[in-house]
Design a protein around this motif. Structure first.
Motif, PDB file in Angstrom:
ATOM      1  N   ASP A 219       0.811  -1.229   0.000  1.00 46.88           N
ATOM      2  CA  ASP A 219       0.000   0.000   0.000  1.00 46.88           C
ATOM      3  C   ASP A 219       0.840   1.273   0.000  1.00 46.88           C
ATOM      4  N   GLY A 220       2.151   1.117  -0.191  1.00 47.79           N
ATOM      5  CA  GLY A 220       3.032   2.271  -0.302  1.00 47.79           C
ATOM      6  C   GLY A 220       3.542   2.823   1.006  1.00 47.79           C
ATOM      7  N   THR A 221       3.042   2.287   2.132  1.00 51.46           N
ATOM      8  CA  THR A 221       3.494   2.785   3.435  1.00 51.46           C
ATOM      9  C   THR A 221       4.393   1.750   4.110  1.00 51.46           C
ATOM     10  N   CYS A 222       5.172   2.212   5.074  1.00 54.70           N
ATOM     11  CA  CYS A 222       6.147   1.344   5.744  1.00 54.70           C
ATOM     12  C   CYS A 222       5.476   0.181   6.474  1.00 54.70           C
ATOM     13  N   ILE A 223       6.161  -0.940   6.489  1.00 51.96           N
ATOM     14  CA  ILE A 223       5.690  -2.137   7.176  1.00 51.96           C
ATOM     15  C   ILE A 223       6.605  -2.407   8.367  1.00 51.96           C
ATOM     16  N   ARG A 224       5.977  -2.687   9.509  1.00 50.90           N
ATOM     17  CA  ARG A 224       6.741  -2.976  10.719  1.00 50.90           C
ATOM     18  C   ARG A 224       6.149  -4.178  11.457  1.00 50.90           C
ATOM     19  N   ASP A 225       6.996  -4.828  12.229  1.00 46.34           N
ATOM     20  CA  ASP A 225       6.620  -5.954  13.079  1.00 46.34           C
ATOM     21  C   ASP A 225       6.352  -5.390  14.475  1.00 46.34           C
ATOM     22  N   TYR A 226       5.081  -5.399  14.897  1.00 43.90           N
ATOM     23  CA  TYR A 226       4.698  -4.805  16.187  1.00 43.90           C
ATOM     24  C   TYR A 226       4.626  -5.891  17.255  1.00 43.90           C
ATOM     25  N   ILE A 227       5.384  -5.718  18.341  1.00 46.67           N
ATOM     26  CA  ILE A 227       5.384  -6.653  19.453  1.00 46.67           C
ATOM     27  C   ILE A 227       4.768  -5.973  20.672  1.00 46.67           C
ATOM     28  N   HIS A 228       3.870  -6.696  21.355  1.00 46.07           N
ATOM     29  CA  HIS A 228       3.240  -6.116  22.545  1.00 46.07           C
ATOM     30  C   HIS A 228       4.271  -5.951  23.648  1.00 46.07           C
ATOM     31  N   VAL A 229       4.229  -4.821  24.311  1.00 45.69           N
ATOM     32  CA  VAL A 229       5.243  -4.473  25.297  1.00 45.69           C
ATOM     33  C   VAL A 229       5.299  -5.469  26.454  1.00 45.69           C
ATOM     34  N   SER A 230       4.174  -6.066  26.820  1.00 44.77           N
ATOM     35  CA  SER A 230       4.188  -7.046  27.915  1.00 44.77           C
ATOM     36  C   SER A 230       4.900  -8.332  27.497  1.00 44.77           C
ATOM     37  N   ASP A 231       4.736  -8.741  26.249  1.00 44.87           N
ATOM     38  CA  ASP A 231       5.497  -9.894  25.751  1.00 44.87           C
ATOM     39  C   ASP A 231       6.984  -9.584  25.729  1.00 44.87           C
ATOM     40  N   LEU A 232       7.335  -8.368  25.346  1.00 47.04           N
ATOM     41  CA  LEU A 232       8.738  -7.963  25.343  1.00 47.04           C
ATOM     42  C   LEU A 232       9.306  -7.949  26.754  1.00 47.04           C
ATOM     43  N   ALA A 233       8.533  -7.452  27.702  1.00 43.12           N
ATOM     44  CA  ALA A 233       8.986  -7.430  29.095  1.00 43.12           C
ATOM     45  C   ALA A 233       9.258  -8.850  29.602  1.00 43.12           C
ATOM     46  N   ARG A 234       8.385  -9.776  29.236  1.00 45.01           N
ATOM     47  CA  ARG A 234       8.602 -11.161  29.656  1.00 45.01           C
ATOM     48  C   ARG A 234       9.846 -11.748  28.987  1.00 45.01           C
ATOM     49  N   ALA A 235      10.153 -11.293  27.780  1.00 46.48           N
ATOM     50  CA  ALA A 235      11.388 -11.745  27.128  1.00 46.48           C
ATOM     51  C   ALA A 235      12.605 -11.298  27.931  1.00 46.48           C
ATOM     52  N   HIS A 236      12.544 -10.101  28.495  1.00 49.95           N
ATOM     53  CA  HIS A 236      13.654  -9.624  29.336  1.00 49.95           C
ATOM     54  C   HIS A 236      13.824 -10.482  30.581  1.00 49.95           C
ATOM     55  N   VAL A 237      12.713 -10.844  31.193  1.00 47.31           N
ATOM     56  CA  VAL A 237      12.800 -11.682  32.387  1.00 47.31           C
ATOM     57  C   VAL A 237      13.353 -13.063  32.020  1.00 47.31           C
ATOM     58  N   SER A 238      12.944 -13.584  30.874  1.00 42.89           N
ATOM     59  CA  SER A 238      13.493 -14.867  30.415  1.00 42.89           C
ATOM     60  C   SER A 238      14.988 -14.760  30.152  1.00 42.89           C
ATOM     61  N   ALA A 239      15.420 -13.618  29.613  1.00 42.61           N
ATOM     62  CA  ALA A 239      16.849 -13.398  29.387  1.00 42.61           C
ATOM     63  C   ALA A 239      17.609 -13.365  30.704  1.00 42.61           C
ATOM     64  N   LEU A 240      17.024 -12.706  31.694  1.00 41.67           N
ATOM     65  CA  LEU A 240      17.652 -12.652  33.017  1.00 41.67           C
ATOM     66  C   LEU A 240      17.767 -14.048  33.625  1.00 41.67           C
ATOM     67  N   THR A 241      16.699 -14.819  33.527  1.00 42.15           N
ATOM     68  CA  THR A 241      16.721 -16.189  34.044  1.00 42.15           C
ATOM     69  C   THR A 241      17.796 -17.009  33.350  1.00 42.15           C
ATOM     70  N   HIS A 242      17.913 -16.847  32.049  1.00 41.41           N
ATOM     71  CA  HIS A 242      18.948 -17.532  31.274  1.00 41.41           C
ATOM     72  C   HIS A 242      20.346 -17.219  31.813  1.00 41.41           C
ATOM     73  N   LEU A 243      20.606 -15.952  32.088  1.00 41.25           N
ATOM     74  CA  LEU A 243      21.925 -15.563  32.603  1.00 41.25           C
ATOM     75  C   LEU A 243      22.133 -16.064  34.026  1.00 41.25           C
ATOM     76  N   ARG A 244      21.084 -16.031  34.828  1.00 42.95           N
ATOM     77  CA  ARG A 244      21.204 -16.534  36.209  1.00 42.95           C
ATOM     78  C   ARG A 244      21.469 -18.037  36.235  1.00 42.95           C
ATOM     79  N   ASP A 245      21.008 -18.721  35.193  1.00 44.63           N
ATOM     80  CA  ASP A 245      21.243 -20.162  35.100  1.00 44.63           C
ATOM     81  C   ASP A 245      22.553 -20.477  34.386  1.00 44.63           C
ATOM     82  N   GLN A 246      23.436 -19.484  34.317  1.00 41.88           N
ATOM     83  CA  GLN A 246      24.767 -19.623  33.721  1.00 41.88           C
ATOM     84  C   GLN A 246      24.713 -19.796  32.200  1.00 41.88           C
TER      85      GLN A 246
END
Length: 330
Positions: A219-246
């Motif tokens: 349609d001539g306009t930019c296309i983006r992949d939109y992620i819900h902020v709460s899903d992104l926040a949970r990804a951060h917590v999963s990343a933290l858990t990953h690092l805590r588990d070595q």
């Protein structure tokens, strides 16, 4: 014994405040540092230790690390507006790159070796394929993307030099708000499409500008992949858990793997709000690319991350609900 805590820089901002809530849901104690240039103090739960200060200020960082047993850092603080970075590149290199270098040095000084970094899909620049994986070339086309990529390089080199592990999360377009209405996008003068569309729908802005309608998209306009902020926040917590588990250091895309055009987003807000938004076509913005969609398979495989809100209407409805809450004085 004093409990290990996580320092969240920029924790009073949009994504940071959602991640504070996500950490609390997983019983990870947090400390927040924010200069409140864009964040809101009331978005941080009252029981969370809060420090007003700049992430590049070694004095305040030393104070936090001395007063709390910090075992990991989640770093959100920084500037994020692509067109602004084009006209003020040195500001972006100062705030996003140089201040992060100071934060990393202070982490090293205090033997903190786990770090979750808020990166961006802007590191890819104009991708060669419709779906972008982490192995795609990193060729940012604006100083914002370059400033973030430089931090990724610092993290990579630090992890080689010593016992230091990190997860760099490359966000695609973050949108929506906490489904329970506890926090949302509150930055004055925000430049995010969905935020602006919601402001027009609630009468806070007179019109919405579409920057370019002649891109090589359906349609001539930019296309983006939109992620819900709460899903992104949970990804951060999963990343933290990953690092805590070595777990080892990772660089991961954060998106859903499907894109929506600017016009599709506008039509969605029109349908949800019942308001016929006033839309004006404007010239293309410097630094924008035609389409950017994530290949997020590595995120799902590495962190066992499963999105809960992969639905554009849900993303738009939570954003609109938050904007109406703000209009009502929330």
């Amino acid at each position: 014994m004093t409990e290990d805590k996580v320092l969240i820089t920029g924790g009073a901002g949009y994504i940071g405040s959602h991640t504070v809530l996500a950490c609390q849901e997983r019983a990870y104690p947090v400390v927040v540092l924010d200069n409140l240039a864009k964040g809101r103090r009331d978005l941080v739960p009252a029981e969370v230790p809060f420090y007003l200060g700049d992430v590049g200020d070694k004095t305040v960082l030393d104070r936090i690390f001395n007063e709390h047993r910090i075992s990991a850092v989640m770093h959100f603080a920084g500037d994020i507006v692509v067109p602004e970075s084009v006209v003020a590149p040195l500001t972006y290199y100062a705030n996003n790159t140089c201040k992060t270098r100071q934060l990393l040095q202070t982490c090293v000084d205090h033997d903190i070796n786990r770090f979750v970094f808020s990166s961006t899909a802007a590191v890819y620049g104009q991708p060669e394929t419709a779906s972008v994986s982490e192995t795609a070339p990193t060729r940012p086309v604006n100083p914002y993307g370059t400033s973030k990529l430089m931090v990724e390089w610092m993290l990579r080199d630090l992890a080689v030099a010593q016992d230091f592990r990190y997860v760099a999360l490359r966000y695609f377009n973050v949108a929506g708000a906490d489904p329970l209405g506890r926090t949302g996008q509150s930055t004055p003068g925000a430049t995010h499409l969905i935020k602006i569309a919601c402001e027009v729908a609630t009468g806070k802005r007179a019109e919405l500008q579409v920057f370019g309608n002649d891109y090589d998209t359906p349609d001539g306009t930019c296309i983006r992949d939109y992620i819900h902020v709460s899903d992104l926040a949970r990804a951060h917590v999963s990343a933290l858990t990953h690092l805590r588990d070595q777990g080892h250091s990772l660089t991961l895309n954060c998106g859903y793997g499907r894109g929506y055009s600017v016009r599709q987003v506008i039509e969605g807000i029109k349908q949800l709000s019942g308001v016929d938004l006033r839309v004006r076509t404007a010239p293309r913005r410097a630094g924008d690319v035609a389409a950017l969609v994530a290949d997020a398979s590595r995120l799902k495989a590495s962190l066992n991350w499963v999105p809960e809100h992969d639905n554009l209407d849900f993303i738009l409805s939570t954003a609109l609900d938050w904007e109406e809450r703000l209009s009502a004085g929330g």
